[in-house]
Design a protein around this motif. Structure first.
Motif, short mmCIF file in Angstrom:
data_model
loop_
_atom_site.label_atom_id
_atom_site.label_comp_id
_atom_site.label_asym_id
_atom_site.label_seq_id
_atom_site.Cartn_x
_atom_site.Cartn_y
_atom_site.Cartn_z
N THR A 237 -4.47 -3.01 18.25
CA THR A 237 -3.21 -3.60 17.80
C THR A 237 -3.41 -3.72 16.19
OG1 THR A 237 -3.30 -5.34 19.57
CG2 THR A 237 -1.99 -5.91 17.59
N VAL A 238 -2.10 -3.31 15.57
CA VAL A 238 -1.83 -3.23 14.29
C VAL A 238 -1.89 -4.61 13.39
CG1 VAL A 238 -0.12 -2.69 12.54
CG2 VAL A 238 -0.53 -1.23 14.35
N VAL A 239 -2.60 -4.73 12.57
CA VAL A 239 -2.61 -6.11 11.80
C VAL A 239 -1.49 -6.03 10.40
CG1 VAL A 239 -3.81 -7.72 10.36
CG2 VAL A 239 -4.94 -6.80 12.21
N PRO A 240 -0.48 -6.67 10.44
CA PRO A 240 0.42 -6.48 9.38
C PRO A 240 -0.15 -6.65 8.09
CG PRO A 240 0.85 -8.35 10.76
CD PRO A 240 -0.26 -7.80 11.36
N GLU A 241 0.88 -6.18 6.99
CA GLU A 241 0.72 -6.46 5.73
C GLU A 241 1.80 -7.18 5.08
OE1 GLU A 241 -2.55 -2.97 4.16
OE2 GLU A 241 -0.39 -2.85 3.65
N VAL A 242 1.40 -8.09 4.26
CA VAL A 242 2.38 -8.68 3.38
C VAL A 242 3.24 -7.93 2.44
CG1 VAL A 242 2.87 -10.51 1.62
CG2 VAL A 242 1.24 -11.08 3.40
N GLY A 243 4.36 -7.91 2.32
CA GLY A 243 5.14 -6.88 1.59
C GLY A 243 5.97 -5.94 2.53
N THR A 244 5.30 -5.60 3.71
CA THR A 244 6.14 -4.68 4.49
C THR A 244 7.46 -4.71 5.16
OG1 THR A 244 3.82 -4.13 5.57
CG2 THR A 244 5.61 -3.24 6.73
N VAL A 245 8.41 -3.99 4.68
CA VAL A 245 9.74 -4.21 4.93
C VAL A 245 9.93 -3.55 6.23
CG1 VAL A 245 11.94 -3.48 4.13
CG2 VAL A 245 10.27 -3.83 2.43
N LEU A 246 10.54 -4.15 7.16
CA LEU A 246 10.55 -3.85 8.43
C LEU A 246 11.98 -3.22 8.88
CD1 LEU A 246 9.24 -7.47 10.05
CD2 LEU A 246 7.96 -5.02 9.65
N GLY A 247 12.54 -3.13 7.98
CA GLY A 247 14.11 -2.46 8.31
C GLY A 247 15.05 -2.95 7.21
#
Lengths: 164, 140
Positions: free
Chosen positions: A12-22
């Protein structure tokens, strides 16, 4: 494994703060609002009839508060992987909306849902990862609403390992 | 009936809003509107694989219902903030009983505590909604 790298099977991917999802730029359509209104049983006539809404002083049918949901405006579901959200492991646990002005059918909204917080909490069974996705809905040149949705994803000890 | 800040008493319990039973048709309409692909709202086999007996309603339906429970008293344009914690899944066919209560009044701003339960009183969602009231009150 960062939010931008596809995860191998079982991981499972662990997300990062600042990632723009779309990003989206979409109209607030009458059909959407009608479906939401009807499904929940909203019983105000100005939510159903645009003429009644205009007679009540609104430009068109008001968009019910709470009917804004970021993923409903995105073109695809790729945000799920980048946010580490899985249908079999995740639940929405919190929704916060700040409404600076009302929105009505016929207006358009634009935004870029972004991961603004990631928190890990240890549990007996593993790790709970809380991800907050924030979206500023711009309309008519200003921010009309801000949305913050928090998902909790369960990472069990004996299953895949979540790595950052 | 006209309401204004002077009649929004702290601890005032406003009339509850109860949804119709959130059945498969209503769930499908909501998930279609929201373009929600989560199979937990429509795929029985997927739900059973998670240990659920059947599909559940989207949490967003509780949020919309809670907001409406307030908006029907203060007007659809009155809401300024919604902050809701989703406590338990909404089961197929449940009716949500959404009950707002005034907890604070400041100038023309009213803060309400709101809860959504099923008809057995089991909590599904709760939180805080803030509304603003124009000068002179309003007629809901």
């Amino acid at each position: 494994m960062t939010g931008d790298t596809p995860a191998p099977p079982g991981m499972t991917v662990v997300p990062e703060v600042g990632t723009v999802l779309g990003r989206f730029d979409a109209p607030l359509e009458r059909a959407r609002v009608w479906r939401v209104d009807w499904s929940v049983g909203l019983d105000r006539p100005e939510y159903q009839d645009p003429e009644v809404a205009r007679e009540a002083g609104y430009p068109d049918i008001p968009v019910p508060p709470g009917a804004l949901l970021f993923f409903s405006f995105l073109d695809d579901d790729s945000w799920l992987a980048r946010a580490g959200v899985r249908f079999d492991r995740s639940l929405a646990v919190q929704r916060r909306l700040v409404l600076h002005r009302p929105l009505h059918v016929g207006e358009s909204v634009s935004g870029a849902p972004t991961i603004t917080a990631v928190e890990r909490r240890q549990r007996d069974w593993g790790t709970a990862v809380f991800v907050t996705i924030s979206t500023s809905y711009e309309s008519g040149g200003s921010v009309a609403a801000e949305e913050h949705v928090t998902y909790m994803t369960r990472h069990d000890k004996e299953s895949d390992g979540a790595r950052s | 009936m006209a309401l204004g800040p002077e009649t929004c008493d702290v601890d005032l319990r406003l009339g509850a809003f109860t949804t119709p039973p959130l059945d498969r048709v209503r769930i499908e309409q909501f998930t279609t509107a929201m373009r929600d692909p989560n199979p937990v709202h429509g795929d029985e086999g997927f739900c059973r694989s998670l240990g659920l007996t059947t599909v559940i309603a989207p949490a967003g339906m509780a949020v919309v219902a809670l907001a409406h429970a307030v908006a029907r008293h203060y007007g659809p344009d009155s809401i300024r903030e919604i902050d809701v914690a989703l406590r338990a899944p909404v089961a197929l066919g449940e009716r949500l009983v959404c009950s707002p209560e005034v907890v604070q009044v400041t100038d023309h701003v009213v803060e309400l505590r709101c809860s959504a339960t099923n008809e057995a009183g089991e909590l599904r969602a709760d939180g805080r909604i803030v509304v603003s009231i124009p000068d002179g009150g309003f007629t809901p």
